[in-house]
Design a protein around this motif. Sequence first.
Motif, PDB file in Angstrom:
ATOM      1  N   GLU A  27       1.053  -1.330  -0.418  1.00  7.64           N
ATOM      2  CA  GLU A  27       0.445   0.294   0.346  1.00  7.64           C
ATOM      3  C   GLU A  27       1.134   1.447   0.001  1.00  7.64           C
ATOM      4  O   GLU A  27       0.212   2.399  -1.193  1.00  7.64           O
ATOM      5  CB  GLU A  27      -1.134   0.160   0.958  1.00  7.64           C
ATOM      6  CG  GLU A  27      -1.809   1.582   1.270  1.00  7.64           C
ATOM      7  CD  GLU A  27      -3.305   0.340   0.141  1.00  7.64           C
ATOM      8  OE1 GLU A  27      -4.370   1.808   0.181  1.00  7.64           O
ATOM      9  OE2 GLU A  27      -2.542  -0.046  -0.137  1.00  7.64           O
ATOM     10  N   ASN A 212     -17.039   8.298   1.784  1.00 10.03           N
ATOM     11  CA  ASN A 212     -15.983   7.205   1.511  1.00 10.03           C
ATOM     12  C   ASN A 212     -14.708   7.376   0.466  1.00 10.03           C
ATOM     13  O   ASN A 212     -16.391   7.873  -0.841  1.00 10.03           O
ATOM     14  CB  ASN A 212     -16.244   5.516   1.611  1.00 10.03           C
ATOM     15  CG  ASN A 212     -15.773   4.828   1.254  1.00 10.03           C
ATOM     16  OD1 ASN A 212     -16.581   3.873  -0.233  1.00 10.03           O
ATOM     17  ND2 ASN A 212     -14.574   4.415   1.452  1.00 10.03           N
ATOM     18  N   GLU A 213     -13.850   7.389   1.076  1.00 12.64           N
ATOM     19  CA  GLU A 213     -13.782   7.287  -0.964  1.00 12.64           C
ATOM     20  C   GLU A 213     -11.966   6.457  -0.881  1.00 12.64           C
ATOM     21  O   GLU A 213     -11.727   5.592  -0.279  1.00 12.64           O
ATOM     22  CB  GLU A 213     -12.224   8.995  -1.377  1.00 12.64           C
ATOM     23  CG  GLU A 213     -11.988   9.414  -2.095  1.00 12.64           C
ATOM     24  CD  GLU A 213     -12.486   8.941  -3.988  1.00 12.64           C
ATOM     25  OE1 GLU A 213     -12.256   8.088  -4.537  1.00 12.64           O
ATOM     26  OE2 GLU A 213     -13.819   9.451  -3.902  1.00 12.64           O
ATOM     27  N   PHE A 214     -11.991   5.987  -2.700  1.00 12.69           N
ATOM     28  CA  PHE A 214     -11.324   4.979  -2.768  1.00 12.69           C
ATOM     29  C   PHE A 214      -9.557   5.412  -3.444  1.00 12.69           C
ATOM     30  O   PHE A 214      -8.776   4.998  -3.013  1.00 12.69           O
ATOM     31  CB  PHE A 214     -11.901   4.032  -3.340  1.00 12.69           C
ATOM     32  CG  PHE A 214     -10.446   2.629  -4.160  1.00 12.69           C
ATOM     33  CD1 PHE A 214     -10.751   1.851  -3.016  1.00 12.69           C
ATOM     34  CD2 PHE A 214      -9.623   2.574  -5.517  1.00 12.69           C
ATOM     35  CE1 PHE A 214      -9.128   0.377  -3.498  1.00 12.69           C
ATOM     36  CE2 PHE A 214      -9.056   1.585  -5.527  1.00 12.69           C
ATOM     37  CZ  PHE A 214      -8.832   0.727  -4.586  1.00 12.69           C
ATOM     38  N   SER A 215      -9.626   6.371  -4.079  1.00 15.62           N
ATOM     39  CA  SER A 215      -8.769   6.984  -4.474  1.00 15.62           C
ATOM     40  C   SER A 215      -7.997   8.052  -3.714  1.00 15.62           C
ATOM     41  O   SER A 215      -8.321   9.300  -3.378  1.00 15.62           O
ATOM     42  CB  SER A 215      -9.215   7.499  -5.903  1.00 15.62           C
ATOM     43  OG  SER A 215      -8.193   8.783  -6.742  1.00 15.62           O
ATOM     44  N   GLY A 278     -10.827   3.526   1.708  1.00 15.49           N
ATOM     45  CA  GLY A 278     -11.060   2.033   1.703  1.00 15.49           C
ATOM     46  C   GLY A 278     -11.280   1.725   0.483  1.00 15.49           C
ATOM     47  O   GLY A 278     -12.818   2.690   0.034  1.00 15.49           O
ATOM     48  N   ASP A 279     -11.661   0.678   0.083  1.00 18.12           N
ATOM     49  CA  ASP A 279     -13.134   0.175  -0.756  1.00 18.12           C
ATOM     50  C   ASP A 279     -14.233   0.006   0.016  1.00 18.12           C
ATOM     51  O   ASP A 279     -14.500  -0.669   0.591  1.00 18.12           O
ATOM     52  CB  ASP A 279     -12.577  -1.277  -1.336  1.00 18.12           C
ATOM     53  CG  ASP A 279     -13.196  -2.094  -2.046  1.00 18.12           C
ATOM     54  OD1 ASP A 279     -14.422  -1.792  -2.595  1.00 18.12           O
ATOM     55  OD2 ASP A 279     -12.018  -2.719  -3.075  1.00 18.12           O
ATOM     56  N   GLU A 282     -15.466  -3.379   0.934  1.00 20.92           N
ATOM     57  CA  GLU A 282     -14.953  -4.289   2.378  1.00 20.92           C
ATOM     58  C   GLU A 282     -14.915  -3.381   3.360  1.00 20.92           C
ATOM     59  O   GLU A 282     -15.014  -3.980   4.223  1.00 20.92           O
ATOM     60  CB  GLU A 282     -12.913  -3.987   1.391  1.00 20.92           C
ATOM     61  CG  GLU A 282     -12.598  -4.945   0.492  1.00 20.92           C
ATOM     62  CD  GLU A 282     -13.407  -6.529   0.678  1.00 20.92           C
ATOM     63  OE1 GLU A 282     -13.365  -6.959   2.294  1.00 20.92           O
ATOM     64  OE2 GLU A 282     -13.324  -7.184  -0.196  1.00 20.92           O
ATOM     65  N   CYS A 301     -19.150   2.801 -10.712  1.00 20.54           N
ATOM     66  CA  CYS A 301     -17.777   2.080 -10.425  1.00 20.54           C
ATOM     67  C   CYS A 301     -17.487   0.496 -10.194  1.00 20.54           C
ATOM     68  O   CYS A 301     -16.200   0.843  -9.581  1.00 20.54           O
ATOM     69  CB  CYS A 301     -17.012   2.981  -9.801  1.00 20.54           C
ATOM     70  SG  CYS A 301     -17.271   4.756  -9.948  1.00 20.54           S
ATOM     71  N   ALA A 302     -18.689   0.084 -10.060  1.00 20.01           N
ATOM     72  CA  ALA A 302     -17.999  -1.339  -9.672  1.00 20.01           C
ATOM     73  C   ALA A 302     -18.094  -2.563 -10.310  1.00 20.01           C
ATOM     74  O   ALA A 302     -19.039  -1.934 -11.181  1.00 20.01           O
ATOM     75  CB  ALA A 302     -19.575  -1.402  -8.949  1.00 20.01           C
ATOM     76  N   GLN A 455      -8.053   2.676   5.058  1.00 15.88           N
ATOM     77  CA  GLN A 455      -8.391   1.392   4.634  1.00 15.88           C
ATOM     78  C   GLN A 455      -7.883   0.266   3.517  1.00 15.88           C
ATOM     79  O   GLN A 455      -7.366   1.977   2.802  1.00 15.88           O
ATOM     80  CB  GLN A 455      -9.605   0.902   4.295  1.00 15.88           C
ATOM     81  CG  GLN A 455      -9.793  -0.187   4.164  1.00 15.88           C
ATOM     82  CD  GLN A 455      -9.970  -0.696   5.783  1.00 15.88           C
ATOM     83  OE1 GLN A 455      -9.910  -0.633   6.327  1.00 15.88           O
ATOM     84  NE2 GLN A 455     -10.548  -2.628   5.381  1.00 15.88           N
ATOM     85  N   SER A 457      -7.166  -0.306  -0.058  1.00 13.50           N
ATOM     86  CA  SER A 457      -6.746  -0.061  -1.756  1.00 13.50           C
ATOM     87  C   SER A 457      -7.166  -1.808  -2.391  1.00 13.50           C
ATOM     88  O   SER A 457      -6.400  -1.946  -1.589  1.00 13.50           O
ATOM     89  CB  SER A 457      -6.510   1.082  -2.034  1.00 13.50           C
ATOM     90  OG  SER A 457      -5.694   0.792  -2.716  1.00 13.50           O
TER      91      SER A 457
END
Length: 457
Positions: A27, A212-215, A278-279, A282, A301-302, A455, A457
Amino acid sequence: MDCATFPMHPKMDEQLARTFVINEEEEERHIQKVQNAFLYYGPYACQRLKRSMDYLNSLSGEDQVMLTKYRGHLECVRTCIDRNQAVIREILRGRVLYPTDEATGDPSEFDEPPPNVRHGDMDQIDIPFDEADVEPLKILKAQSTLKLIARDWSTEGALEREQSYKPIIDSIVAYFKHSDIEQKEIKILVPGAGLGRLTYELACLGYSCEGNEFSYFMLIASNFVLNLCDYENKYVLYPWVHQYVNNLRREDQVAAVRFPDVCPLKNPPKGHFEIAAGDFLEVYKTPNAYNCVATCFFIDCANNVIDFIRTIYKILVPGGIWVNLGPLLYHFSDVSGQNSIEPAFEDLCIIMESVGFVIEKSRTGIRTKYAQNPSSMKQSEYQSLFWVCRKPDLFEEQRGKRKASREPHDLIVREDSEAEEEGEGEQQPERNETEEKQQLKPLATANCETEIKAQPS
Protein backbone atom coordinates in the motif's frame (compact mmCIF):
# COMPACT_ATOMS: atom_id res chain seq x y z
CA MET A 1 -5.77 16.45 13.02
CA ASP A 2 -2.27 15.12 12.52
CA CYS A 3 -1.92 14.71 8.77
CA ALA A 4 1.13 12.47 9.11
CA THR A 5 -0.87 9.70 10.74
CA PHE A 6 -3.59 7.65 9.13
CA PRO A 7 -5.43 5.60 11.77
CA MET A 8 -7.15 2.39 10.80
CA HIS A 9 -10.81 2.65 10.06
CA PRO A 10 -12.78 1.69 13.20
CA LYS A 11 -15.05 -0.58 11.15
CA MET A 12 -12.17 -2.97 10.45
CA ASP A 13 -12.79 -6.45 11.78
CA GLU A 14 -9.87 -8.49 13.12
CA GLN A 15 -9.26 -10.39 9.89
CA LEU A 16 -9.28 -7.23 7.80
CA ALA A 17 -6.89 -5.55 10.22
CA ARG A 18 -4.42 -8.42 9.81
CA THR A 19 -4.71 -8.11 6.03
CA PHE A 20 -3.98 -4.39 6.34
CA VAL A 21 -0.72 -5.07 8.20
CA ILE A 22 0.34 -7.69 5.66
CA ASN A 23 -0.34 -5.40 2.72
CA GLU A 24 0.94 -2.20 4.30
CA GLU A 25 4.24 -2.24 2.42
CA GLU A 26 2.47 -2.72 -0.91
CA GLU A 27 0.00 0.00 0.00
CA GLU A 28 2.81 2.37 0.83
CA ARG A 29 4.41 1.75 -2.57
CA HIS A 30 1.12 2.55 -4.26
CA ILE A 31 0.79 5.78 -2.31
CA GLN A 32 4.36 6.70 -3.24
CA LYS A 33 3.45 6.32 -6.91
CA VAL A 34 0.46 8.60 -6.48
CA GLN A 35 2.57 11.24 -4.77
CA ASN A 36 5.26 10.89 -7.45
CA ALA A 37 2.61 11.40 -10.11
CA PHE A 38 1.72 14.70 -8.50
CA LEU A 39 5.37 15.72 -8.24
CA TYR A 40 6.11 14.87 -11.88
CA TYR A 41 2.99 16.61 -13.14
CA GLY A 42 4.96 19.66 -14.31
CA PRO A 43 7.79 17.96 -16.22
CA TYR A 44 5.30 15.63 -17.90
CA ALA A 45 2.96 18.46 -18.94
CA CYS A 46 5.92 20.43 -20.29
CA GLN A 47 6.85 17.52 -22.56
CA ARG A 48 3.51 17.95 -24.34
CA LEU A 49 4.13 21.67 -24.57
CA LYS A 50 7.63 21.10 -25.92
CA ARG A 51 6.29 19.17 -28.89
CA SER A 52 4.18 22.16 -29.93
CA MET A 53 7.11 24.54 -29.45
CA ASP A 54 9.50 22.34 -31.44
CA TYR A 55 7.08 22.05 -34.34
CA LEU A 56 6.44 25.79 -34.27
CA ASN A 57 10.17 26.43 -34.48
CA SER A 58 10.43 24.14 -37.50
CA LEU A 59 7.95 26.18 -39.55
CA SER A 60 8.96 28.75 -42.12
CA GLY A 61 9.77 32.26 -41.02
CA GLU A 62 6.62 33.56 -42.69
CA ASP A 63 4.46 31.09 -40.76
CA GLN A 64 6.18 31.92 -37.49
CA VAL A 65 5.50 35.63 -37.98
CA MET A 66 1.78 34.89 -38.26
CA LEU A 67 1.99 32.81 -35.09
CA THR A 68 3.79 35.39 -32.95
CA LYS A 69 0.88 35.71 -30.52
CA TYR A 70 0.48 31.93 -30.50
CA ARG A 71 4.12 31.61 -29.44
CA GLY A 72 3.51 34.03 -26.62
CA HIS A 73 0.47 31.98 -25.63
CA LEU A 74 2.56 28.82 -25.39
CA GLU A 75 4.93 30.63 -23.05
CA CYS A 76 1.92 31.56 -20.95
CA VAL A 77 0.91 27.88 -20.91
CA ARG A 78 4.33 27.03 -19.50
CA THR A 79 3.88 29.61 -16.75
CA CYS A 80 0.48 28.16 -15.84
CA ILE A 81 1.93 24.64 -15.64
CA ASP A 82 4.64 25.91 -13.29
CA ARG A 83 2.03 27.60 -11.10
CA ASN A 84 -0.05 24.43 -10.97
CA GLN A 85 3.05 22.52 -9.90
CA ALA A 86 3.62 25.02 -7.11
CA VAL A 87 0.09 24.41 -5.81
CA ILE A 88 0.64 20.65 -6.04
CA ARG A 89 3.71 20.96 -3.85
CA GLU A 90 1.56 22.78 -1.32
CA ILE A 91 -1.00 19.97 -1.53
CA LEU A 92 1.72 17.41 -0.81
CA ARG A 93 3.40 19.31 1.99
CA GLY A 94 1.44 17.45 4.67
CA ARG A 95 2.28 14.01 3.26
CA VAL A 96 -1.23 13.04 4.28
CA LEU A 97 -0.87 9.28 4.03
CA TYR A 98 2.73 8.28 4.68
CA PRO A 99 5.72 10.60 5.13
CA THR A 100 8.00 9.89 2.15
CA ASP A 101 11.18 11.13 0.62
CA GLU A 102 11.18 13.16 -2.56
CA ALA A 103 10.30 11.26 -5.71
CA THR A 104 13.14 9.44 -7.42
CA GLY A 105 13.74 8.93 -11.09
CA ASP A 106 14.32 11.03 -14.17
CA PRO A 107 11.19 12.73 -15.53
CA SER A 108 12.77 12.74 -19.00
CA GLU A 109 11.96 9.01 -19.10
CA PHE A 110 8.31 9.96 -19.63
CA ASP A 111 8.53 12.00 -22.81
CA GLU A 112 5.43 10.49 -24.38
CA PRO A 113 1.95 9.71 -23.08
CA PRO A 114 0.73 6.11 -23.27
CA PRO A 115 0.06 5.02 -26.87
CA ASN A 116 -3.41 5.77 -28.26
CA VAL A 117 -4.24 8.00 -25.30
CA ARG A 118 -5.24 11.64 -25.71
CA HIS A 119 -4.87 14.15 -22.92
CA GLY A 120 -8.19 14.60 -21.13
CA ASP A 121 -9.52 11.16 -22.01
CA MET A 122 -8.17 9.34 -18.99
CA ASP A 123 -10.53 10.35 -16.21
CA GLN A 124 -12.69 7.24 -16.30
CA ILE A 125 -10.39 4.37 -17.31
CA ASP A 126 -7.37 2.51 -16.02
CA ILE A 127 -4.71 0.73 -18.10
CA PRO A 128 -2.02 -1.41 -16.42
CA PHE A 129 1.61 -0.36 -16.77
CA ASP A 130 4.86 -1.91 -15.69
CA GLU A 131 6.16 -1.30 -12.19
CA ALA A 132 7.66 2.19 -12.26
CA ASP A 133 8.15 4.99 -9.78
CA VAL A 134 6.16 7.32 -12.02
CA GLU A 135 3.45 6.10 -14.37
CA PRO A 136 2.27 8.36 -17.21
CA LEU A 137 -1.32 7.30 -16.64
CA LYS A 138 -1.16 8.35 -13.01
CA ILE A 139 0.22 11.74 -14.06
CA LEU A 140 -2.83 12.15 -16.29
CA LYS A 141 -4.99 11.38 -13.27
CA ALA A 142 -3.13 14.11 -11.38
CA GLN A 143 -4.18 16.47 -14.17
CA SER A 144 -7.79 15.33 -13.77
CA THR A 145 -7.60 15.98 -10.04
CA LEU A 146 -6.96 19.66 -10.75
CA LYS A 147 -10.18 19.80 -12.78
CA LEU A 148 -12.08 18.14 -9.93
CA ILE A 149 -10.77 20.74 -7.48
CA ALA A 150 -12.31 23.36 -9.76
CA ARG A 151 -15.59 21.38 -9.86
CA ASP A 152 -15.95 20.94 -6.12
CA TRP A 153 -14.22 23.93 -4.54
CA SER A 154 -14.33 26.92 -6.88
CA THR A 155 -16.96 29.47 -7.82
CA GLU A 156 -16.64 28.32 -11.44
CA GLY A 157 -17.84 24.85 -10.42
CA ALA A 158 -21.04 26.13 -8.81
CA LEU A 159 -23.25 25.26 -11.80
CA GLU A 160 -22.05 21.65 -11.92
CA ARG A 161 -22.57 21.32 -8.17
CA GLU A 162 -26.07 22.75 -8.58
CA GLN A 163 -26.83 20.12 -11.21
CA SER A 164 -25.40 17.16 -9.32
CA TYR A 165 -25.61 17.84 -5.59
CA LYS A 166 -28.72 19.98 -5.15
CA PRO A 167 -31.27 17.28 -6.11
CA ILE A 168 -29.64 14.92 -3.60
CA ILE A 169 -29.50 17.51 -0.81
CA ASP A 170 -33.07 18.68 -1.43
CA SER A 171 -34.42 15.12 -1.26
CA ILE A 172 -32.60 14.39 1.99
CA VAL A 173 -33.81 17.62 3.59
CA ALA A 174 -37.39 16.92 2.47
CA TYR A 175 -37.34 13.36 3.78
CA PHE A 176 -35.90 14.07 7.21
CA LYS A 177 -37.37 17.49 8.01
CA HIS A 178 -40.33 16.03 9.93
CA SER A 179 -38.14 13.77 12.05
CA ASP A 180 -38.62 13.96 15.79
CA ILE A 181 -34.88 13.67 16.48
CA GLU A 182 -32.08 16.14 15.88
CA GLN A 183 -30.34 16.33 12.51
CA LYS A 184 -27.00 15.39 14.06
CA GLU A 185 -28.49 12.01 14.94
CA ILE A 186 -29.25 11.29 11.28
CA LYS A 187 -26.27 9.35 9.98
CA ILE A 188 -25.46 9.77 6.27
CA LEU A 189 -22.86 7.91 4.22
CA VAL A 190 -21.50 9.30 0.93
CA PRO A 191 -19.60 6.56 -0.97
CA GLY A 192 -17.32 7.83 -3.73
CA ALA A 193 -17.02 11.14 -1.90
CA GLY A 194 -14.30 12.47 -4.22
CA LEU A 195 -13.05 15.81 -2.93
CA GLY A 196 -15.69 15.87 -0.20
CA ARG A 197 -17.92 18.81 -1.16
CA LEU A 198 -21.24 16.92 -1.04
CA THR A 199 -20.29 15.36 2.30
CA TYR A 200 -19.28 18.76 3.64
CA GLU A 201 -22.51 20.43 2.49
CA LEU A 202 -24.64 17.77 4.19
CA ALA A 203 -22.62 18.08 7.40
CA CYS A 204 -23.09 21.85 7.28
CA LEU A 205 -26.85 21.24 7.41
CA GLY A 206 -26.30 19.47 10.72
CA TYR A 207 -26.35 15.83 9.64
CA SER A 208 -23.72 13.39 10.81
CA CYS A 209 -21.89 12.74 7.56
CA GLU A 210 -19.22 10.24 6.57
CA GLY A 211 -17.60 10.21 3.15
CA ASN A 212 -15.85 7.18 1.73
CA GLU A 213 -13.22 7.41 -1.00
CA PHE A 214 -10.97 4.84 -2.65
CA SER A 215 -8.70 7.05 -4.79
CA TYR A 216 -5.59 8.41 -3.11
CA PHE A 217 -5.55 11.24 -5.65
CA MET A 218 -8.90 12.34 -4.21
CA LEU A 219 -7.87 11.72 -0.60
CA ILE A 220 -4.67 13.75 -0.83
CA ALA A 221 -6.40 16.69 -2.54
CA SER A 222 -9.46 16.64 -0.26
CA ASN A 223 -7.28 16.58 2.85
CA PHE A 224 -5.56 19.71 1.61
CA VAL A 225 -8.80 21.60 1.01
CA LEU A 226 -10.55 20.42 4.17
CA ASN A 227 -7.68 20.65 6.65
CA LEU A 228 -4.90 22.86 5.31
CA CYS A 229 -6.51 25.77 3.43
CA ASP A 230 -6.88 28.55 5.99
CA TYR A 231 -8.88 31.15 4.05
CA GLU A 232 -11.13 31.47 1.01
CA ASN A 233 -9.72 31.61 -2.52
CA LYS A 234 -6.18 31.30 -1.27
CA TYR A 235 -4.85 29.29 -4.20
CA VAL A 236 -5.01 29.71 -7.99
CA LEU A 237 -5.18 26.81 -10.44
CA TYR A 238 -5.25 26.61 -14.22
CA PRO A 239 -7.29 23.43 -14.70
CA TRP A 240 -7.75 23.72 -18.49
CA VAL A 241 -4.13 24.40 -19.40
CA HIS A 242 -3.79 20.86 -20.81
CA GLN A 243 -6.62 21.39 -23.30
CA TYR A 244 -4.95 22.35 -26.57
CA VAL A 245 -8.04 21.86 -28.74
CA ASN A 246 -11.50 23.45 -29.06
CA ASN A 247 -10.38 26.79 -27.63
CA LEU A 248 -12.24 29.83 -28.97
CA ARG A 249 -9.79 32.29 -27.42
CA ARG A 250 -6.22 31.82 -26.24
CA GLU A 251 -7.24 32.98 -22.79
CA ASP A 252 -9.72 30.09 -22.47
CA GLN A 253 -6.88 27.55 -22.14
CA VAL A 254 -5.12 29.55 -19.43
CA ALA A 255 -8.20 30.63 -17.48
CA ALA A 256 -7.62 30.70 -13.73
CA VAL A 257 -9.85 29.49 -10.92
CA ARG A 258 -9.43 30.22 -7.24
CA PHE A 259 -10.09 27.75 -4.46
CA PRO A 260 -11.51 27.02 -1.99
CA ASP A 261 -14.58 29.18 -2.48
CA VAL A 262 -15.56 28.15 1.06
CA CYS A 263 -12.93 27.52 3.72
CA PRO A 264 -13.94 24.49 5.85
CA LEU A 265 -11.48 25.51 8.59
CA LYS A 266 -13.20 28.86 8.97
CA ASN A 267 -16.67 27.43 8.34
CA PRO A 268 -16.75 24.11 10.19
CA PRO A 269 -19.87 22.01 9.66
CA LYS A 270 -22.50 21.82 12.39
CA GLY A 271 -22.66 18.05 12.17
CA HIS A 272 -20.00 15.38 12.59
CA PHE A 273 -17.85 15.13 9.45
CA GLU A 274 -15.23 12.58 8.46
CA ILE A 275 -13.70 10.97 5.37
CA ALA A 276 -12.86 7.25 5.45
CA ALA A 277 -10.40 5.78 2.97
CA GLY A 278 -10.93 2.34 1.48
CA ASP A 279 -12.92 0.04 -0.77
CA PHE A 280 -16.63 0.58 -0.19
CA LEU A 281 -17.43 -3.13 -0.36
CA GLU A 282 -14.69 -4.01 2.12
CA VAL A 283 -15.21 -1.22 4.65
CA TYR A 284 -18.99 -1.15 4.96
CA LYS A 285 -20.38 -4.47 6.13
CA THR A 286 -22.23 -3.59 9.34
CA PRO A 287 -26.02 -3.98 8.92
CA ASN A 288 -28.44 -1.21 9.83
CA ALA A 289 -25.70 1.39 10.33
CA TYR A 290 -26.88 4.45 8.34
CA ASN A 291 -30.10 6.37 7.98
CA CYS A 292 -29.22 7.54 4.48
CA VAL A 293 -26.78 6.66 1.70
CA ALA A 294 -26.15 9.40 -0.87
CA THR A 295 -24.36 8.48 -4.11
CA CYS A 296 -23.34 10.84 -6.90
CA PHE A 297 -21.56 9.53 -10.02
CA PHE A 298 -20.72 6.39 -8.09
CA ILE A 299 -22.77 3.26 -8.70
CA ASP A 300 -21.26 2.59 -12.13
CA CYS A 301 -17.78 2.28 -10.57
CA ALA A 302 -18.37 -1.40 -9.69
CA ASN A 303 -17.54 -4.48 -11.71
CA ASN A 304 -20.87 -5.85 -10.49
CA VAL A 305 -23.34 -3.10 -9.65
CA ILE A 306 -25.50 -5.62 -7.78
CA ASP A 307 -22.77 -5.82 -5.10
CA PHE A 308 -23.11 -2.07 -4.52
CA ILE A 309 -26.91 -2.23 -4.34
CA ARG A 310 -26.90 -5.17 -1.89
CA THR A 311 -24.36 -3.45 0.35
CA ILE A 312 -26.31 -0.19 0.38
CA TYR A 313 -29.48 -2.05 1.32
CA LYS A 314 -27.67 -3.95 4.07
CA ILE A 315 -26.11 -0.93 5.78
CA LEU A 316 -29.30 1.16 5.77
CA VAL A 317 -31.53 1.07 8.83
CA PRO A 318 -35.14 -0.07 8.20
CA GLY A 319 -36.93 2.99 6.85
CA GLY A 320 -33.64 4.52 5.63
CA ILE A 321 -33.26 5.94 2.13
CA TRP A 322 -30.78 5.73 -0.72
CA VAL A 323 -30.55 8.86 -2.91
CA ASN A 324 -28.64 8.54 -6.18
CA LEU A 325 -27.76 10.78 -9.11
CA GLY A 326 -25.51 9.98 -12.06
CA PRO A 327 -25.10 8.20 -15.39
CA LEU A 328 -24.38 4.56 -16.17
CA LEU A 329 -20.87 4.89 -17.57
CA TYR A 330 -19.74 1.54 -16.09
CA HIS A 331 -16.06 2.29 -15.63
CA PHE A 332 -14.83 -1.28 -16.09
CA SER A 333 -16.68 -1.85 -19.35
CA ASP A 334 -14.24 -2.85 -22.12
CA VAL A 335 -11.21 -2.40 -19.83
CA SER A 336 -8.60 -5.06 -20.51
CA GLY A 337 -8.33 -7.62 -17.71
CA GLN A 338 -11.54 -6.52 -15.98
CA ASN A 339 -14.93 -8.22 -15.85
CA SER A 340 -18.04 -6.07 -15.92
CA ILE A 341 -21.80 -6.18 -16.22
CA GLU A 342 -23.65 -3.15 -17.60
CA PRO A 343 -27.38 -3.34 -16.77
CA ALA A 344 -29.68 -0.75 -18.32
CA PHE A 345 -31.80 1.43 -16.04
CA GLU A 346 -34.84 -0.82 -16.45
CA ASP A 347 -32.69 -3.75 -15.28
CA LEU A 348 -31.49 -1.71 -12.30
CA CYS A 349 -35.12 -1.14 -11.27
CA ILE A 350 -35.67 -4.90 -11.23
CA ILE A 351 -32.47 -5.41 -9.24
CA MET A 352 -33.30 -2.73 -6.66
CA GLU A 353 -36.79 -4.09 -6.02
CA SER A 354 -35.54 -7.68 -5.98
CA VAL A 355 -32.97 -6.75 -3.31
CA GLY A 356 -35.82 -5.25 -1.28
CA PHE A 357 -35.93 -1.53 -2.01
CA VAL A 358 -39.12 0.42 -2.49
CA ILE A 359 -38.54 2.95 -5.28
CA GLU A 360 -40.10 6.14 -3.99
CA LYS A 361 -39.11 8.28 -6.94
CA SER A 362 -37.06 7.92 -10.11
CA ARG A 363 -36.41 10.29 -12.99
CA THR A 364 -34.28 10.30 -16.09
CA GLY A 365 -32.90 13.09 -18.22
CA ILE A 366 -31.24 15.09 -15.41
CA ARG A 367 -28.76 17.25 -17.31
CA THR A 368 -25.38 17.08 -15.59
CA LYS A 369 -21.85 17.98 -16.62
CA TYR A 370 -18.71 16.60 -15.06
CA ALA A 371 -15.50 18.64 -14.80
CA GLN A 372 -16.18 20.46 -18.07
CA ASN A 373 -14.32 23.51 -19.29
CA PRO A 374 -17.17 26.03 -19.51
CA SER A 375 -15.43 27.94 -22.33
CA SER A 376 -14.58 24.94 -24.51
CA MET A 377 -16.19 24.58 -27.94
CA LYS A 378 -16.81 20.94 -27.03
CA GLN A 379 -19.35 20.45 -24.26
CA SER A 380 -20.34 17.04 -22.96
CA GLU A 381 -23.17 16.34 -20.58
CA TYR A 382 -25.01 13.32 -19.22
CA GLN A 383 -28.73 12.73 -19.16
CA SER A 384 -28.37 11.38 -15.64
CA LEU A 385 -30.64 9.18 -13.56
CA PHE A 386 -32.06 10.25 -10.22
CA TRP A 387 -33.88 8.11 -7.70
CA VAL A 388 -34.86 7.83 -4.08
CA CYS A 389 -35.20 4.28 -2.73
CA ARG A 390 -36.38 3.26 0.73
CA LYS A 391 -35.54 0.19 2.77
CA PRO A 392 -38.91 -0.97 4.16
CA ASP A 393 -39.34 -0.60 7.90
CA LEU A 394 -40.09 -3.55 10.14
CA PHE A 395 -43.81 -2.81 10.20
CA GLU A 396 -43.97 -3.01 6.41
CA GLU A 397 -42.05 -6.27 6.46
CA GLN A 398 -44.43 -7.75 9.00
CA ARG A 399 -47.44 -6.67 6.95
CA GLY A 400 -45.92 -8.27 3.87
CA LYS A 401 -46.48 -5.09 1.91
CA ARG A 402 -43.11 -4.98 0.20
CA LYS A 403 -43.74 -4.88 -3.52
CA ALA A 404 -42.60 -7.59 -5.91
CA SER A 405 -39.97 -6.62 -8.45
CA ARG A 406 -41.11 -5.70 -11.93
CA GLU A 407 -40.15 -3.52 -14.84
CA PRO A 408 -41.56 0.01 -14.62
CA HIS A 409 -43.89 0.90 -17.43
CA ASP A 410 -42.62 4.48 -17.45
CA LEU A 411 -38.91 5.20 -17.11
CA ILE A 412 -39.19 8.97 -17.46
CA VAL A 413 -40.72 9.68 -14.06
CA ARG A 414 -41.46 6.94 -11.59
CA GLU A 415 -42.96 7.62 -8.18
CA ASP A 416 -45.06 5.24 -6.09
CA SER A 417 -48.36 6.56 -4.81
CA GLU A 418 -50.14 5.70 -1.61
CA ALA A 419 -52.90 4.11 -3.65
CA GLU A 420 -50.47 1.64 -5.13
CA GLU A 421 -49.10 0.71 -1.72
CA GLU A 422 -52.62 -0.27 -0.76
CA GLY A 423 -53.02 -2.24 -4.02
CA GLU A 424 -55.63 0.13 -5.41
CA GLY A 425 -54.31 0.57 -8.92
CA GLU A 426 -51.38 0.89 -11.29
CA GLN A 427 -48.54 3.26 -10.60
CA GLN A 428 -48.88 6.74 -12.11
CA PRO A 429 -46.07 9.17 -12.96
CA GLU A 430 -45.76 11.90 -10.39
CA ARG A 431 -43.31 14.82 -10.32
CA ASN A 432 -43.89 16.02 -6.73
CA GLU A 433 -41.30 15.00 -4.13
CA THR A 434 -42.42 12.50 -1.50
CA GLU A 435 -41.69 12.87 2.18
CA GLU A 436 -41.64 10.00 4.63
CA LYS A 437 -41.09 9.77 8.34
CA GLN A 438 -38.45 7.41 9.56
CA GLN A 439 -37.43 5.79 12.84
CA LEU A 440 -33.76 6.58 13.33
CA LYS A 441 -31.20 5.47 15.80
CA PRO A 442 -29.10 8.17 17.55
CA LEU A 443 -25.49 8.95 16.77
CA ALA A 444 -22.72 10.50 18.85
CA THR A 445 -22.67 14.26 19.31
CA ALA A 446 -21.48 16.47 16.50
CA ASN A 447 -17.80 16.91 15.86
CA CYS A 448 -16.68 19.67 13.52
CA GLU A 449 -13.10 18.47 13.10
CA THR A 450 -12.58 16.81 9.75
CA GLU A 451 -11.07 13.36 10.15
CA ILE A 452 -9.64 11.12 7.47
CA LYS A 453 -9.37 7.42 8.24
CA ALA A 454 -7.62 4.77 6.21
CA GLN A 455 -8.36 1.34 4.84
CA PRO A 456 -6.35 -0.80 2.38
CA SER A 457 -7.31 -0.29 -1.25
